[in-house]
Motif scaffolding. Sequence first.
Motif, PDB file in Angstrom:
ATOM      1  N   VAL A  59       0.844  -1.199   0.000  1.00 48.73           N
ATOM      2  CA  VAL A  59       0.000   0.000   0.000  1.00 48.73           C
ATOM      3  C   VAL A  59       0.879   1.249   0.000  1.00 48.73           C
ATOM      4  CG1 VAL A  59      -1.754   1.308   1.271  1.00 48.73           C
ATOM      5  CG2 VAL A  59      -1.925  -1.185   1.122  1.00 48.73           C
ATOM      6  N   PHE A  60       1.914   1.224   0.825  1.00 43.08           N
ATOM      7  CA  PHE A  60       2.847   2.346   0.885  1.00 43.08           C
ATOM      8  C   PHE A  60       3.503   2.584  -0.479  1.00 43.08           C
ATOM      9  CE2 PHE A  60       7.086   4.067   1.315  1.00 43.08           C
ATOM     10  CZ  PHE A  60       6.893   5.158   2.141  1.00 43.08           C
ATOM     11  N   PHE A  61       4.032   1.505  -1.092  1.00 47.48           N
ATOM     12  CA  PHE A  61       4.700   1.631  -2.385  1.00 47.48           C
ATOM     13  C   PHE A  61       3.752   2.139  -3.455  1.00 47.48           C
ATOM     14  CE2 PHE A  61       7.820  -1.928  -1.138  1.00 47.48           C
ATOM     15  CZ  PHE A  61       8.674  -1.011  -0.555  1.00 47.48           C
ATOM     16  N   PHE A  62       2.555   1.599  -3.482  1.00 42.89           N
ATOM     17  CA  PHE A  62       1.570   2.018  -4.471  1.00 42.89           C
ATOM     18  C   PHE A  62       1.343   3.522  -4.379  1.00 42.89           C
ATOM     19  CE2 PHE A  62      -2.868   2.944  -5.555  1.00 42.89           C
ATOM     20  CZ  PHE A  62      -2.886   2.525  -6.880  1.00 42.89           C
ATOM     21  N   ARG A  63       1.149   4.012  -3.190  1.00 43.56           N
ATOM     22  CA  ARG A  63       0.888   5.435  -2.990  1.00 43.56           C
ATOM     23  C   ARG A  63       2.108   6.283  -3.353  1.00 43.56           C
ATOM     24  NH1 ARG A  63       2.793   9.644   0.657  1.00 43.56           N
ATOM     25  NH2 ARG A  63       1.165  11.197   0.717  1.00 43.56           N
ATOM     26  N   ASP A  64       3.278   5.939  -2.839  1.00 48.11           N
ATOM     27  CA  ASP A  64       4.454   6.786  -3.053  1.00 48.11           C
ATOM     28  C   ASP A  64       4.992   6.728  -4.481  1.00 48.11           C
ATOM     29  OD1 ASP A  64       4.257   7.531  -0.404  1.00 48.11           O
ATOM     30  OD2 ASP A  64       6.431   7.587  -0.174  1.00 48.11           O
ATOM     31  N   ILE A  65       5.057   5.552  -5.050  1.00 43.18           N
ATOM     32  CA  ILE A  65       5.534   5.447  -6.430  1.00 43.18           C
ATOM     33  C   ILE A  65       4.547   6.129  -7.367  1.00 43.18           C
ATOM     34  CG2 ILE A  65       6.047   3.838  -8.311  1.00 43.18           C
ATOM     35  CD1 ILE A  65       7.284   1.992  -6.117  1.00 43.18           C
ATOM     36  N   GLY A  66       3.265   5.970  -7.074  1.00 47.87           N
ATOM     37  CA  GLY A  66       2.248   6.669  -7.860  1.00 47.87           C
ATOM     38  C   GLY A  66       2.418   8.175  -7.800  1.00 47.87           C
ATOM     39  N   MET A  67       2.686   8.692  -6.614  1.00 45.11           N
ATOM     40  CA  MET A  67       2.877  10.142  -6.483  1.00 45.11           C
ATOM     41  C   MET A  67       4.120  10.610  -7.231  1.00 45.11           C
ATOM     42  SD  MET A  67       1.613  11.156  -2.673  1.00 45.11           S
ATOM     43  CE  MET A  67       1.871  12.893  -2.982  1.00 45.11           C
ATOM     44  N   ILE A  68       5.193   9.822  -7.175  1.00 44.88           N
ATOM     45  CA  ILE A  68       6.420  10.184  -7.900  1.00 44.88           C
ATOM     46  C   ILE A  68       6.153  10.221  -9.405  1.00 44.88           C
ATOM     47  CG2 ILE A  68       8.723   9.382  -8.558  1.00 44.88           C
ATOM     48  CD1 ILE A  68       8.984   8.278  -5.669  1.00 44.88           C
ATOM     49  N   LEU A  69       5.541   9.169  -9.925  1.00 38.65           N
ATOM     50  CA  LEU A  69       5.296   9.087 -11.367  1.00 38.65           C
ATOM     51  C   LEU A  69       4.335  10.163 -11.851  1.00 38.65           C
ATOM     52  CD1 LEU A  69       5.090   5.208 -11.832  1.00 38.65           C
ATOM     53  CD2 LEU A  69       6.996   6.738 -12.419  1.00 38.65           C
ATOM     54  N   ILE A  70       3.272  10.381 -11.105  1.00 38.12           N
ATOM     55  CA  ILE A  70       2.293  11.404 -11.502  1.00 38.12           C
ATOM     56  C   ILE A  70       2.921  12.792 -11.447  1.00 38.12           C
ATOM     57  CG2 ILE A  70       0.148  12.542 -10.808  1.00 38.12           C
ATOM     58  CD1 ILE A  70      -0.857   9.683 -10.038  1.00 38.12           C
TER      59      ILE A  70
ATOM     60  N   THR B  90      -4.310  12.241   2.512  1.00 40.27           N
ATOM     61  CA  THR B  90      -3.629  13.448   2.032  1.00 40.27           C
ATOM     62  C   THR B  90      -3.401  13.391   0.518  1.00 40.27           C
ATOM     63  OG1 THR B  90      -1.397  12.611   2.511  1.00 40.27           O
ATOM     64  CG2 THR B  90      -2.488  13.879   4.246  1.00 40.27           C
ATOM     65  N   SER B  91      -3.204  12.191  -0.018  1.00 42.93           N
ATOM     66  CA  SER B  91      -3.053  12.063  -1.469  1.00 42.93           C
ATOM     67  C   SER B  91      -4.336  12.492  -2.182  1.00 42.93           C
ATOM     68  CB  SER B  91      -2.710  10.621  -1.853  1.00 42.93           C
ATOM     69  OG  SER B  91      -1.447  10.277  -1.348  1.00 42.93           O
TER      70      SER B  91
ATOM     71  N   ILE C  54      -6.436  14.703  -1.054  1.00 46.97           N
ATOM     72  CA  ILE C  54      -6.462  16.167  -0.954  1.00 46.97           C
ATOM     73  C   ILE C  54      -5.564  16.775  -2.033  1.00 46.97           C
ATOM     74  CG2 ILE C  54      -5.768  18.128   0.498  1.00 46.97           C
ATOM     75  CD1 ILE C  54      -6.719  16.423   2.906  1.00 46.97           C
ATOM     76  N   TYR C  55      -4.347  16.230  -2.190  1.00 50.38           N
ATOM     77  CA  TYR C  55      -3.436  16.718  -3.228  1.00 50.38           C
ATOM     78  C   TYR C  55      -4.076  16.613  -4.608  1.00 50.38           C
ATOM     79  CZ  TYR C  55       0.608  17.061  -0.129  1.00 50.38           C
ATOM     80  OH  TYR C  55       1.468  17.413   0.860  1.00 50.38           O
ATOM     81  N   PHE C  56      -4.756  15.497  -4.852  1.00 47.22           N
ATOM     82  CA  PHE C  56      -5.378  15.300  -6.160  1.00 47.22           C
ATOM     83  C   PHE C  56      -6.412  16.389  -6.435  1.00 47.22           C
ATOM     84  CE2 PHE C  56      -8.969  13.598  -8.599  1.00 47.22           C
ATOM     85  CZ  PHE C  56      -8.333  13.387  -9.813  1.00 47.22           C
ATOM     86  N   PHE C  57      -7.255  16.690  -5.444  1.00 45.19           N
ATOM     87  CA  PHE C  57      -8.288  17.706  -5.649  1.00 45.19           C
ATOM     88  C   PHE C  57      -7.674  19.100  -5.806  1.00 45.19           C
ATOM     89  CE2 PHE C  57     -11.026  14.390  -3.669  1.00 45.19           C
ATOM     90  CZ  PHE C  57     -11.836  14.199  -4.765  1.00 45.19           C
ATOM     91  N   ILE C  58      -6.627  19.399  -5.052  1.00 48.19           N
ATOM     92  CA  ILE C  58      -5.951  20.689  -5.204  1.00 48.19           C
ATOM     93  C   ILE C  58      -5.307  20.774  -6.584  1.00 48.19           C
ATOM     94  CG2 ILE C  58      -4.038  22.124  -4.379  1.00 48.19           C
ATOM     95  CD1 ILE C  58      -4.612  20.997  -1.554  1.00 48.19           C
ATOM     96  N   PHE C  59      -4.641  19.699  -6.993  1.00 43.48           N
ATOM     97  CA  PHE C  59      -3.997  19.669  -8.302  1.00 43.48           C
ATOM     98  C   PHE C  59      -5.023  19.891  -9.408  1.00 43.48           C
ATOM     99  CE2 PHE C  59      -2.854  17.381 -12.129  1.00 43.48           C
ATOM    100  CZ  PHE C  59      -1.670  18.015 -12.443  1.00 43.48           C
ATOM    101  N   ARG C  60      -6.141  19.213  -9.295  1.00 38.57           N
ATOM    102  CA  ARG C  60      -7.191  19.350 -10.306  1.00 38.57           C
ATOM    103  C   ARG C  60      -7.697  20.786 -10.378  1.00 38.57           C
ATOM    104  NH1 ARG C  60     -12.292  15.715  -9.931  1.00 38.57           N
ATOM    105  NH2 ARG C  60     -13.443  17.287 -11.035  1.00 38.57           N
ATOM    106  N   ARG C  61      -7.886  21.391  -9.220  1.00 36.57           N
ATOM    107  CA  ARG C  61      -8.360  22.777  -9.188  1.00 36.57           C
ATOM    108  C   ARG C  61      -7.316  23.727  -9.792  1.00 36.57           C
ATOM    109  NH1 ARG C  61      -9.152  24.471  -3.623  1.00 36.57           N
ATOM    110  NH2 ARG C  61      -7.096  25.341  -3.822  1.00 36.57           N
ATOM    111  N   LEU C  62      -6.039  23.484  -9.498  1.00 38.69           N
ATOM    112  CA  LEU C  62      -4.976  24.339 -10.041  1.00 38.69           C
ATOM    113  C   LEU C  62      -4.863  24.243 -11.554  1.00 38.69           C
ATOM    114  CD1 LEU C  62      -1.991  23.791  -7.557  1.00 38.69           C
ATOM    115  CD2 LEU C  62      -3.273  25.916  -7.930  1.00 38.69           C
ATOM    116  N   ASN C  63      -5.192  23.099 -12.110  1.00 35.21           N
ATOM    117  CA  ASN C  63      -4.969  22.863 -13.537  1.00 35.21           C
ATOM    118  C   ASN C  63      -6.240  22.816 -14.371  1.00 35.21           C
ATOM    119  OD1 ASN C  63      -1.970  22.457 -13.980  1.00 35.21           O
ATOM    120  ND2 ASN C  63      -2.366  21.243 -12.146  1.00 35.21           N
ATOM    121  N   THR C  64      -7.366  23.170 -13.781  1.00 35.51           N
ATOM    122  CA  THR C  64      -8.618  23.230 -14.519  1.00 35.51           C
ATOM    123  C   THR C  64      -8.866  24.686 -14.923  1.00 35.51           C
ATOM    124  OG1 THR C  64      -9.523  21.371 -13.289  1.00 35.51           O
ATOM    125  CG2 THR C  64     -11.088  22.774 -14.439  1.00 35.51           C
TER     126      THR C  64
END
Length: 176
Positions: free
Chosen positions: A91-102, A156-157, A159-169
């Motif tokens: 679960v940790f790897f999925f979240r962190d590697i996903g955040m790095i790649l995205i 928190t991921s 939350i980051y996703f929703f902030i990112f979406r708002r910043l880039n919409t």
Amino acid sequence: MNLPNLITIGRFFFIPLFILTFFSYQSNLFAFLILLAAGISDILDGYLARKNGQVTDIGKLLDPLADKLMMITVILAFVMDDRISWWAAGVFFFRDIGMILISAFYHFNGKRQVPTSNIFGKATTVFFYVAFLMIMFELPYHSEMLWSTILFSLFTSCIYFFIFRRLNTPMKRASQ
């Protein structure tokens, strides 16, 4: 190359040092002190960059990468030493590697980034360091602390996703 970026680059050297200390010397104290030094240098480089107006694009990319790679290294070491389960690590790897790649994908495509130095990112990092301390010294409830922290990091991921979406919409113009 400014001082905060040099400190960030130096943090990458803590990774092999942690591995060497954790597995070669079987010293929880020294391994944790290396982890703590990496954490303190993370705080220091960010503080210096903001204080001196030396925040750079390369620093924005390398800082979270150094942090994530250190965290991934620690989790992998704990799994290999049978201190945590593969499920928790997965679960940790999925979240962190996903955040790095995205983050890398959007960075290289010119999208606006969500600053990781906000209260949620700092709290997540502090919780992981507390969990690592508890796991390293096999303190009671270390597994519960790790899972609580992983769940908080997933929150928190989101939350980051929703902030990112708002910043880039793009904003829609009001009809006239």
